[in-house]
Design an enzyme around this catalytic site. Structure first.
Site, PDB file in Angstrom:
ATOM      1  N   GLY A 141     -34.708  60.237  59.169  1.00 36.07           N
ATOM      2  CA  GLY A 141     -35.093  60.110  57.759  1.00 36.07           C
ATOM      3  C   GLY A 141     -36.592  60.309  57.586  1.00 36.07           C
ATOM      4  N   ASP A 142     -37.371  59.748  58.497  1.00 39.07           N
ATOM      5  CA  ASP A 142     -38.836  59.908  58.429  1.00 39.07           C
ATOM      6  C   ASP A 142     -39.210  61.386  58.603  1.00 39.07           C
ATOM      7  OD1 ASP A 142     -38.804  57.122  58.397  1.00 39.07           O
ATOM      8  OD2 ASP A 142     -38.981  57.007  60.579  1.00 39.07           O
TER       9      ASP A 142
HETATM   10  N1  LIG Z   1     -25.125  63.381  62.728  1.00 36.82           N
HETATM   11  C1  LIG Z   1     -26.098  64.164  62.283  1.00 36.82           C
HETATM   12  N2  LIG Z   1     -26.061  65.493  62.485  1.00 36.82           N
HETATM   13  C2  LIG Z   1     -27.028  66.309  62.025  1.00 36.82           C
HETATM   14  N3  LIG Z   1     -28.088  65.869  61.311  1.00 36.82           N
HETATM   15  C3  LIG Z   1     -28.177  64.565  61.071  1.00 36.82           C
HETATM   16  C4  LIG Z   1     -27.204  63.635  61.539  1.00 36.82           C
HETATM   17  N4  LIG Z   1     -27.587  62.396  61.142  1.00 36.82           N
HETATM   18  C5  LIG Z   1     -28.748  62.554  60.470  1.00 36.82           C
HETATM   19  N5  LIG Z   1     -29.096  63.854  60.414  1.00 36.82           N
HETATM   20  C6  LIG Z   1     -30.272  64.450  59.759  1.00 36.82           C
HETATM   21  O1  LIG Z   1     -31.208  63.448  59.455  1.00 36.82           O
HETATM   22  C7  LIG Z   1     -31.345  63.280  58.037  1.00 36.82           C
HETATM   23  C8  LIG Z   1     -31.549  61.839  57.712  1.00 36.82           C
HETATM   24  O2  LIG Z   1     -30.434  61.080  58.156  1.00 36.82           O
HETATM   25  P1  LIG Z   1     -29.934  59.788  57.396  1.00 36.82           P
HETATM   26  O3  LIG Z   1     -29.308  60.167  56.119  1.00 36.82           O
HETATM   27  O4  LIG Z   1     -29.128  59.026  58.370  1.00 36.82           O
HETATM   28  O5  LIG Z   1     -31.321  59.101  57.014  1.00 36.82           O
HETATM   29  P2  LIG Z   1     -31.909  57.691  57.318  1.00 36.82           P
HETATM   30  O6  LIG Z   1     -30.832  56.663  57.311  1.00 36.82           O
HETATM   31  O7  LIG Z   1     -33.070  57.496  56.405  1.00 36.82           O
HETATM   32  O8  LIG Z   1     -32.445  57.928  58.789  1.00 36.82           O
HETATM   33  P3  LIG Z   1     -33.169  56.931  59.790  1.00 36.82           P
HETATM   34  O9  LIG Z   1     -33.304  55.597  59.120  1.00 36.82           O
HETATM   35  O10 LIG Z   1     -32.283  56.923  61.010  1.00 36.82           O
HETATM   36  O11 LIG Z   1     -34.493  57.568  60.079  1.00 36.82           O
HETATM   37  C9  LIG Z   1     -30.094  63.906  57.454  1.00 36.82           C
HETATM   38  O12 LIG Z   1     -30.229  64.315  56.130  1.00 36.82           O
HETATM   39  C10 LIG Z   1     -29.891  65.076  58.421  1.00 36.82           C
HETATM   40  O13 LIG Z   1     -30.819  66.109  58.142  1.00 36.82           O
HETATM   41  O1  LIG Z   2     -37.459  47.511  61.160  1.00 35.47           O
HETATM   42  P1  LIG Z   2     -37.735  48.651  60.211  1.00 35.47           P
HETATM   43  O2  LIG Z   2     -39.177  48.676  59.779  1.00 35.47           O
HETATM   44  O3  LIG Z   2     -36.768  48.708  59.076  1.00 35.47           O
HETATM   45  O4  LIG Z   2     -37.461  50.018  61.014  1.00 35.47           O
HETATM   46  C1  LIG Z   2     -38.234  50.343  62.118  1.00 35.47           C
HETATM   47  C2  LIG Z   2     -37.633  51.526  62.845  1.00 35.47           C
HETATM   48  O5  LIG Z   2     -36.293  51.296  63.255  1.00 35.47           O
HETATM   49  O6  LIG Z   2     -37.630  52.633  61.964  1.00 35.47           O
HETATM   50  C3  LIG Z   2     -38.075  53.804  62.616  1.00 35.47           C
HETATM   51  C4  LIG Z   2     -37.107  54.923  62.371  1.00 35.47           C
HETATM   52  O7  LIG Z   2     -37.025  55.203  61.008  1.00 35.47           O
HETATM   53  C5  LIG Z   2     -38.217  53.443  64.083  1.00 35.47           C
HETATM   54  O8  LIG Z   2     -39.271  54.161  64.685  1.00 35.47           O
HETATM   55  C6  LIG Z   2     -38.468  51.956  64.049  1.00 35.47           C
HETATM   56  O9  LIG Z   2     -38.097  51.294  65.251  1.00 35.47           O
END
Ligand SMILES: Nc1ncnc2c1ncn2[C@@H]1O[C@H](COP(=O)(O)OP(=O)(O)OP(=O)(O)O)[C@@H](O)[C@H]1O
Ligand SMILES: O=P(O)(O)OC[C@@]1(O)O[C@H](CO)[C@@H](O)[C@@H]1O
Length: 332
Positions: free
Chosen positions: A250-251
């Site tokens: 997501g980041d």
């Molecule tokens: N299973 C997957 N296959 C391909 N791309 C993925 C997958 N999961 C996540 N992504 C990519 O990462 C982006 C962000 O994922 P997600 O919607 O899970 O965001 P998030 O929950 O904010 O992520 P995170 O908190 O893990 O950083 C998606 O829009 C996609 O581009």
């Molecule tokens: O505990 P929070 O602040 O909700 O999330 C922190 C975290 O899970 O988010 C990043 C991925 O988005 C990781 O680098 C980190 O460990």
């Protein structure tokens, strides 16, 4: 200039256990250690993409030193306030059959250190972008982003907010330039269960109407949707790929969207580039590197073009080649 703020950075300690039995000793087959935290991840990808930025926030102790040294060794500009007492947290990511995560609470942050951080943010120039992302440690007020946007409003600063629940909703009144909830967060806000980009669009419109300019909603492996600053809607996909570790995906999208706009891409193209950044990270150990992002962006463009032309097979071949190249990248 883009400034990211991470109130609760982390050392992300990724373990690969083959079993995860509660009450027993489980053993990991390999480990990796990363400098983590949402804003730090955004800065890492922006730097990878050659976009000027500064990572700001609060660090402490030996783990804080590790985070700082790691960022500096990657050529990331930093401006962190250091705590007199307490360690930056360690977040454990158990990447086994199913990903299990234990995020630390983080150190106590005295208000004097927050004031010091605010005084540094006071110095940023008009026209800058301030990225407020991630959870706020429980020792600080829950409406921290709200407080910050009030303090820095009327200064010509663009705000980007990627935060859960109330942190996000409270921020809307200040008309952030860009927000990026995921489909689950949007579902919790509106009491719904949207999964696909098409399903999240009506809720993205509502967040836009409530004040956010660009609303990008990520939907994991389904792709993402955008309601842009003009109220136009866009959707995108992800190239088919093998999920390795979605931490920071997501980041990576937040960074990708900002980088794309900085390069003069349209909103629709910026959404595609953001999706490529997210999926490139999801398919990498740690955050994606630039060449992986570029290959994923090319593959996504192939996929979208193929869908238009109703050809399909070629995309699968491109992505299979990408997977092989990525493995090569990570070994070198
Ligand atoms: N299973 C997957 N296959 C391909 N791309 C993925 C997958 N999961 C996540 N992504 C990519 O990462 C982006 C962000 O994922 P997600 O919607 O899970 O965001 P998030 O929950 O904010 O992520 P995170 O908190 O893990 O950083 C998606 O829009 C996609 O581009
Ligand atoms: O505990 P929070 O602040 O909700 O999330 C922190 C975290 O899970 O988010 C990043 C991925 O988005 C990781 O680098 C980190 O460990």
């Amino acid at each position: 200039m883009i400034y990211t703020v991470t109130f609760n950075p982390s050392v992300d300690y990724v373990m690969h256990p083959s079993t995860l039995d509660m009450g027993y000793t489980n053993r990991s087959t390999s480990e990796e250690v990363y400098a983590g935290g949402n804003g730090i991840n955004v800065s890492t990808i922006l730097t990878e993409l050659d976009i000027d930025n500064v990572a700001m926030g609060i660090l402490g102790g030996f783990t804080g030193e590790f985070v700082l040294q790691t960022l500096q060794s990657q050529g990331i500009n930093t401006n962190f306030v250091f705590l007199d007492k307490g360690n930056t947290r360690i977040n454990v990511k158990l990447n086994g059959i199913i990903m299990t995560i234990i995020n630390g609470m983080g150190p106590n942050i005295p208000i004097s250190k927050v004031d010091e951080l605010f005084r540094r943010i006071d110095r940023i120039q008009e026209g800058s972008t301030l990225v407020l992302t991630g959870s706020i440690p429980s020792c600080l007020p829950e409406d921290m982003y709200d407080i910050m946007m009030s303090r820095f409003e009327n200064r010509g600063i663009r705000f980007v907010v990627d935060a859960p629940g109330n942190l996000l909703m409270n921020a809307l009144a200040a008309h952030p330039f860009f927000i990026k909830p995921n489909n689950h967060e949007v579902g919790r806000i509106f009491g719904a269960n949207p999964e696909t980009p098409e399903e999240v669009l009506p809720y993205a419109h509502k967040l836009h109407e409530q004040g956010a300019q660009n609303v990008l909603v990520s939907c994991g492996g389904y792709g993402a949707a955008l309601v842009d600053a003009e109220g136009n809607e866009h959707t995108t996909k992800v190239p088919p790929c093998r999920l390795v570790n979605a931490t920071g995906a997501g980041d990576s999208m937040v960074a990708g969207f900002l980088a794309a706009l900085d390069r003069g891409m349209s909103y629709g193209e910026a959404l595609n580039f953001a999706s490529a950044c997210g999926s490139a990270t999801a398919a990498s150990n740690g955050l994606a590197n630039r060449s992986t992002i570029e290959r994923f962006y090319a593959a996504l463009n192939h996929l979208l073009a193929d869908e238009k032309n109703k050809v399909g097979q070629e995309v699968v071949e491109v992505v299979e080649t990408l997977d092989e190249n990525d493995e090569d990248d990570q070994e070198s």
